[in-house]
Design a protein around this motif. Structure first.
Motif, PDB file in Angstrom:
ATOM      1  N   ASP A 173       0.878  -1.172   0.000  1.00 17.54           N
ATOM      2  CA  ASP A 173       0.000   0.000   0.000  1.00 17.54           C
ATOM      3  C   ASP A 173       0.911   1.216   0.000  1.00 17.54           C
ATOM      4  N   VAL A 174       0.878   2.011  -1.077  1.00 15.28           N
ATOM      5  CA  VAL A 174       1.828   3.116  -1.211  1.00 15.28           C
ATOM      6  C   VAL A 174       1.618   4.203  -0.165  1.00 15.28           C
ATOM      7  N   THR A 175       0.481   4.188   0.544  1.00 16.02           N
ATOM      8  CA  THR A 175       0.227   5.195   1.570  1.00 16.02           C
ATOM      9  C   THR A 175       0.652   4.728   2.960  1.00 16.02           C
ATOM     10  N   ASN A 176       1.300   3.555   3.031  1.00 19.15           N
ATOM     11  CA  ASN A 176       1.688   2.986   4.319  1.00 19.15           C
ATOM     12  C   ASN A 176       3.165   2.597   4.257  1.00 19.15           C
ATOM     13  N   GLN A 177       4.013   3.341   4.968  1.00 15.26           N
ATOM     14  CA  GLN A 177       5.456   3.100   4.879  1.00 15.26           C
ATOM     15  C   GLN A 177       5.833   1.714   5.396  1.00 15.26           C
ATOM     16  N   THR A 178       5.151   1.245   6.413  1.00 15.08           N
ATOM     17  CA  THR A 178       5.435  -0.111   6.909  1.00 15.08           C
ATOM     18  C   THR A 178       5.175  -1.139   5.824  1.00 15.08           C
TER      19      THR A 178
ATOM     20  N   VAL B 115       7.809   5.234  -2.103  1.00 19.28           N
ATOM     21  CA  VAL B 115       8.287   3.998  -2.739  1.00 19.28           C
ATOM     22  C   VAL B 115       9.641   4.240  -3.392  1.00 19.28           C
ATOM     23  N   THR B 116       9.782   5.352  -4.082  1.00 21.38           N
ATOM     24  CA  THR B 116      11.047   5.688  -4.737  1.00 21.38           C
ATOM     25  C   THR B 116      12.175   5.793  -3.724  1.00 21.38           C
ATOM     26  N   ARG B 117      11.926   6.518  -2.625  1.00 22.62           N
ATOM     27  CA  ARG B 117      12.949   6.682  -1.596  1.00 22.62           C
ATOM     28  C   ARG B 117      13.369   5.336  -1.000  1.00 22.62           C
ATOM     29  N   THR B 118      12.420   4.431  -0.863  1.00 25.11           N
ATOM     30  CA  THR B 118      12.711   3.127  -0.276  1.00 25.11           C
ATOM     31  C   THR B 118      13.599   2.279  -1.179  1.00 25.11           C
ATOM     32  N   PHE B 119      13.398   2.375  -2.496  1.00 24.03           N
ATOM     33  CA  PHE B 119      14.170   1.539  -3.422  1.00 24.03           C
ATOM     34  C   PHE B 119      15.476   2.179  -3.875  1.00 24.03           C
ATOM     35  N   LEU B 120      15.638   3.478  -3.678  1.00 22.81           N
ATOM     36  CA  LEU B 120      16.853   4.144  -4.155  1.00 22.81           C
ATOM     37  C   LEU B 120      18.152   3.591  -3.560  1.00 22.81           C
ATOM     38  N   PRO B 121      18.207   3.277  -2.262  1.00 26.57           N
ATOM     39  CA  PRO B 121      19.466   2.720  -1.743  1.00 26.57           C
ATOM     40  C   PRO B 121      19.896   1.442  -2.470  1.00 26.57           C
ATOM     41  N   LYS B 122      18.936   0.623  -2.860  1.00 22.81           N
ATOM     42  CA  LYS B 122      19.243  -0.600  -3.615  1.00 22.81           C
ATOM     43  C   LYS B 122      19.884  -0.247  -4.949  1.00 22.81           C
ATOM     44  N   PHE B 123      19.316   0.727  -5.643  1.00 25.87           N
ATOM     45  CA  PHE B 123      19.863   1.148  -6.934  1.00 25.87           C
ATOM     46  C   PHE B 123      21.249   1.769  -6.763  1.00 25.87           C
TER      47      PHE B 123
END
Length: 276
Positions: free
Chosen positions: A54-59, A112-120
Motif C-alpha cells: 500500500d503506497v500510503t503505508n510506509q510499513t 516507494v522511490t525513496r525506499t528503493f533508491l538505496p538498492k539502486f
C-alpha cells in the motif's frame, strides 16, 4: 540472468497489463498491490511474484521491499503506477479527498522511490519509471487536483533524472492519454455536493460529452505497457514517453500553438452551453 521489475498498482489496468507484458518478454516481475489475496491470474504465472504493498503505508512499503530484495538478487526497474483521479469542481472537493489523492499519486510515489533508491545506489544502476499522464502536460475541467498531482510527478521525475544520472540511475516519465481501464470506475472518485449546485450544469455538460465520445476515445492498457517496455529497454536517456494517439495530438497541439491558444480551445470545447 533475467531482469526484474517492481510494479505498484498491478492488480488492474496499466499495472496489470505491464506485469503480463514484461513477463511475456522474459522479465521477472514483482507485482505489488493492496490486496494480493484477491489476485488469482498473476499468481499462476511462473515469472510473476505477487506482494502486498500500500503506497500510503510506509510499513507496507518496507515489508514489500524486504521481501522483494530477498527474492531477487538484483532489481533493474521500478514502475510507480498506483494512482487515481478525484473528479469534480475544486470548491466541493473536501480537504480529506484532496490529501488522500496526493498521498497516493505523489507522496506514495515518492515514498516507494525513496525506499528503493538505496538498492539502486548499491547496484550503481537502476531505472525509475513514473506513470504521469497527458494530464501532467495539459488540462481538462473538473480534475484540478488530479492535474496538480501529475504536474508534481512531472517536476519530481525530471529533477530526479538530474540528481541520479551520475549514480548510474535513470528516471523516466510515461504520459498516457485516455486508457480503457477501470480508471473511470474503481480508480476515479467523485466530489459532489447537495448544497453547492452552481456547478451542476457544467458537470452535466462534461459528463454528456464524455459519454458521447464513447469507447473509441480510449487506448488499450497494452498500448501503455508497450511504451513502458520501450522506456525500460531502449538504453537511452530520454525522459518522457507519450502513450496513446490522443495524448500525442493534445500535447503536440499545446506545444505548437502555445498555452493561450490551448486554453482558448479547451474553453470552446467544454464551456457550459447557454440555454437562455
Amino acid at each position: 540472468m533475467k531482469k526484474t521489475i517492481v510494479i505498484t498498482g498491478a492488480s488492474t489496468g496499466i499495472g496489470r497489463a505491464t506485469a503480463l507484458y514484461f513477463a511475456e518478454n522474459d522479465w521477472q516481475v514483482a507485482a505489488t498491490m493492496r490486496s494480493p489475496d484477491k489476485e488469482t491470474e498473476l499468481q499462476k504465472i511462473e515469472n510473476i511474484n505477487v506482494y502486498q504493498l500500500d503506497v500510503t503505508n510506509q510499513t507496507s512499503i518496507d515489508k514489500a521491499y524486504e521481501s522483494i530484495s530477498s527474492d531477487f538478487e538484483k532489481i533493474d526497474a521500478l514502475l510507480n503506477n498506483a494512482g487515481y483521479a478525484l473528479y469534480g469542481p475544486f470548491e466541493i472537493s473536501t480537504p480529506e479527498q484532496i490529501r488522500k489523492e496526493f498521498d497516493v499519486n505523489v507522496f506514495g510515489l515518492m515514498d516507494v522511490t525513496r525506499t528503493f533508491l538505496p538498492k539502486f545506489r548499491e547496484q550503481k544502476e537502476g531505472l525509475i519509471m513514473n506513470i504521469s499522464s497527458m494530464g501532467g502536460k495539459i488540462t481538462f475541467p473538473l480534475i484540478s487536483t488530479y492535474h496538480s498531482t501529475k504536474f508534481a510527478v512531472e517536476g519530481f521525475t525530471e529533477v530526479l533524472a538530474y540528481e541520479l544520472e551520475g549514480l548510474g540511475i535513470k528516471a523516466k516519465l510515461i504520459e498516457p492519454g485516455n486508457i480503457a481501464t477501470d480508471f473511470g470506475g474503481r480508480s476515479m472518485k467523485f466530489a459532489a455536493s447537495d448544497v453547492v449546485t452552481d456547478y451542476n450544469p457544467y458537470v452535466e455538460n462534461m459528463m454528456a460529452m464524455m459519454q458521447a465520445a464513447g469507447p473509441d476515445m480510449y487506448s488499450q492498457p497494452e498500448v501503455v505497457a508497450e511504451v513502458i517496455f520501450k522506456a525500460a529497454t531502449d538504453g537511452t536517456d530520454q525522459i518522457r514517453y507519450i502513450a496513446g494517439e490522443d495524448a500525442k495530438q493534445l500535447i503536440s497541439m499545446r506545444q505548437e500553438n502555445g498555452d493561450e491558444a490551448y486554453v482558448k480551445h479547451m474553453k470552446s470545447q467544454y464551456a457550459i452551453k447557454d440555454n437562455g
